[in-house]
Design a protein around this motif. Structure first.
Motif, PDB file in Angstrom:
ATOM      1  N   ARG A  14       0.816  -1.281   0.039  1.00 49.32           N
ATOM      2  CA  ARG A  14      -0.051   0.183  -0.085  1.00 49.32           C
ATOM      3  C   ARG A  14       0.858   1.173   0.012  1.00 49.32           C
ATOM      4  NH1 ARG A  14      -3.735  -0.045   4.914  1.00 49.32           N
ATOM      5  NH2 ARG A  14      -1.884   0.474   5.835  1.00 49.32           N
ATOM      6  N   TRP A  17       3.287  -5.549  10.109  1.00 47.82           N
ATOM      7  CA  TRP A  17       2.538  -5.878   8.904  1.00 47.82           C
ATOM      8  C   TRP A  17       3.243  -7.324   8.379  1.00 47.82           C
ATOM      9  CZ3 TRP A  17       4.102  -6.573   3.385  1.00 47.82           C
ATOM     10  CH2 TRP A  17       5.245  -6.232   3.154  1.00 47.82           C
ATOM     11  N   ILE A  46      -5.721  -7.127  10.873  1.00 54.21           N
ATOM     12  CA  ILE A  46      -6.651  -6.660   9.576  1.00 54.21           C
ATOM     13  C   ILE A  46      -6.000  -7.704   8.510  1.00 54.21           C
ATOM     14  CG2 ILE A  46      -7.483  -5.090   8.027  1.00 54.21           C
ATOM     15  CD1 ILE A  46      -8.438  -4.720  11.168  1.00 54.21           C
ATOM     16  N   HIS A  74      -5.740  -8.200   4.778  1.00 56.84           N
ATOM     17  CA  HIS A  74      -5.914  -7.473   3.405  1.00 56.84           C
ATOM     18  C   HIS A  74      -5.857  -8.071   2.166  1.00 56.84           C
ATOM     19  CE1 HIS A  74      -5.985  -3.424   5.438  1.00 56.84           C
ATOM     20  NE2 HIS A  74      -4.740  -4.012   6.146  1.00 56.84           N
ATOM     21  N   GLU A  95      -5.540  -7.232  -1.873  1.00 57.52           N
ATOM     22  CA  GLU A  95      -5.444  -6.055  -2.704  1.00 57.52           C
ATOM     23  C   GLU A  95      -6.265  -6.383  -3.952  1.00 57.52           C
ATOM     24  OE1 GLU A  95      -3.338  -3.246  -2.252  1.00 57.52           O
ATOM     25  OE2 GLU A  95      -3.938  -4.026  -0.628  1.00 57.52           O
ATOM     26  N   ARG A 149      -9.351  -3.549  -3.552  1.00 58.01           N
ATOM     27  CA  ARG A 149      -9.001  -3.996  -2.386  1.00 58.01           C
ATOM     28  C   ARG A 149     -10.068  -4.459  -1.309  1.00 58.01           C
ATOM     29  NH1 ARG A 149      -5.900   0.930  -1.933  1.00 58.01           N
ATOM     30  NH2 ARG A 149      -4.014  -0.543  -2.473  1.00 58.01           N
ATOM     31  N   SER A 183     -10.650  -5.863   2.883  1.00 58.53           N
ATOM     32  CA  SER A 183     -10.185  -6.191   3.946  1.00 58.53           C
ATOM     33  C   SER A 183     -11.024  -6.805   5.218  1.00 58.53           C
ATOM     34  CB  SER A 183      -9.454  -4.991   4.897  1.00 58.53           C
ATOM     35  OG  SER A 183      -8.641  -4.333   3.914  1.00 58.53           O
ATOM     36  N   GLU A 227      -1.945  -6.656   8.868  1.00 59.83           N
ATOM     37  CA  GLU A 227      -1.680  -5.561   9.454  1.00 59.83           C
ATOM     38  C   GLU A 227      -2.044  -5.577  10.842  1.00 59.83           C
ATOM     39  OE1 GLU A 227      -1.611  -0.672   8.047  1.00 59.83           O
ATOM     40  OE2 GLU A 227      -3.391  -1.962   7.765  1.00 59.83           O
TER      41      GLU A 227
END
Length: 281
Positions: free
Chosen positions: A17, A25, A94, A96, A98, A122, A124, A181
């Motif tokens: 990101r 992360w 979290i 994620h 993409e 993306r 999440s 993350e």
């Protein structure tokens, strides 16, 4: 002889990101278990036999994925394990994605956590409550992508068995990075910058997650915004947080020299970028 460098390694391991870079992360790219041509009745990961491996974030149609299957893939499955992240009492984890083409359903440790439709955006999930009190955790993803459904956004992906005319080969499954993350419960969720060259100022609208005007934290938090270009500090300001949105205008100082601030502007000859660091205090 110079060492052989894998040109795909940076793609797999790079921070995915470009904004809101945080230190905590975990990259989940790399080897995943994979299954294709699964029975339409197998709608749960426990009923799937994962008999192949795929290299994420490369689509199964790509040679770099290790699958290189250009046939129709209306449904495919992914699964991998990961180490349980270290969380404080107020941290959230979290997960994620993409991008996944086209409809993704996601399980963590056997629990269904949600779905997403759309091949280019993306998405999440907060998976904190699905984490087990054990070292190993698991993620499973089912992706459905009907290549003959011409009503959904598809770019220039071909709906025929082989690419023809201006159409490209299809892309299915996880074709962008997957990562986790670790964030605080109260955190910055998004930032909108609005520069004004005429007045030499920068507007910033910061959206916060986990707080509103009636929150216990409202009035006790401060938002520190620091702007710099190289070693030169342009602004280092602190604002009181009273709600979930902090909207301010940062005026850039005038050194009194004609066109001195023009050095801050981006151009092909001087591709300047202003670094911004935002901290909740």
């Amino acid at each position: 002889m110079p060492a052989v460098v894998d040109p795909t390694e940076d793609v797999r391991r790079a921070y995915p990101r470009p904004m809101l870079v945080r230190e905590k992360w975990v990259c989940l790219n790399g080897a995943w278990e994979f299954a294709r041509n699964v029975s339409a009745n197998a709608l749960q990961p426990a009923k799937v036999e994962f008999d192949e491996h795929i290299d994420v974030p490369f689509a199964p149609e790509s040679p770099l994925s290790g699958i290189h299957d250009e046939a129709f893939l209306p449904r495919c499955w992914y699964r991998r394990s990961f180490d349980r992240p270290k969380l404080s009492l107020t941290d959230r984890c979290i997960l994620h994605f993409e991008a996944a083409d086209y409809t993704a359903n996601v399980w963590v440790n056997g629990q269904f956590i949600g779905s997403h439709e759309g091949g280019y955006t993306r998405f999440s999930f907060d998976i904190t409550d699905q984490l087990l009190d054990s070292p190993q955790q698991s993620i499973a993803v089912r992706i459905d992508d009907d290549p003959q459904d011409l009503s959904k956004p598809r770019g220039k992906q071909d709906w025929k068995a082989q690419p023809h005319a201006i159409w490209y080969p299809r892309t299915t499954g996880l074709w962008q990075s997957v990562w986790m993350e670790i964030v605080p419960a109260v955190r910055i969720s998004s930032i909108q910058w609005t520069p004004c060259v005429k007045d030499w100022c920068i507007g910033v609208e910061t959206h916060l997650h986990g707080i509103n005007a009636t929150s216990a934290d409202a009035g006790n938090l401060r938002l520190n915004i620091k702007l710099a270009i190289g070693e030169r500090v342009l602004a280092d300001d602190i604002y009181t947080v009273t709600d979930s949105i902090v909207s301010r205008t940062i005026q850039l100082s005038d050194p009194g020299i004609d066109d001195a601030r023009s050095e801050l502007l981006w151009s092909v000859d001087r591709p300047n970028l202003i670094d911004a660091q935002l901290t909740l205090l």
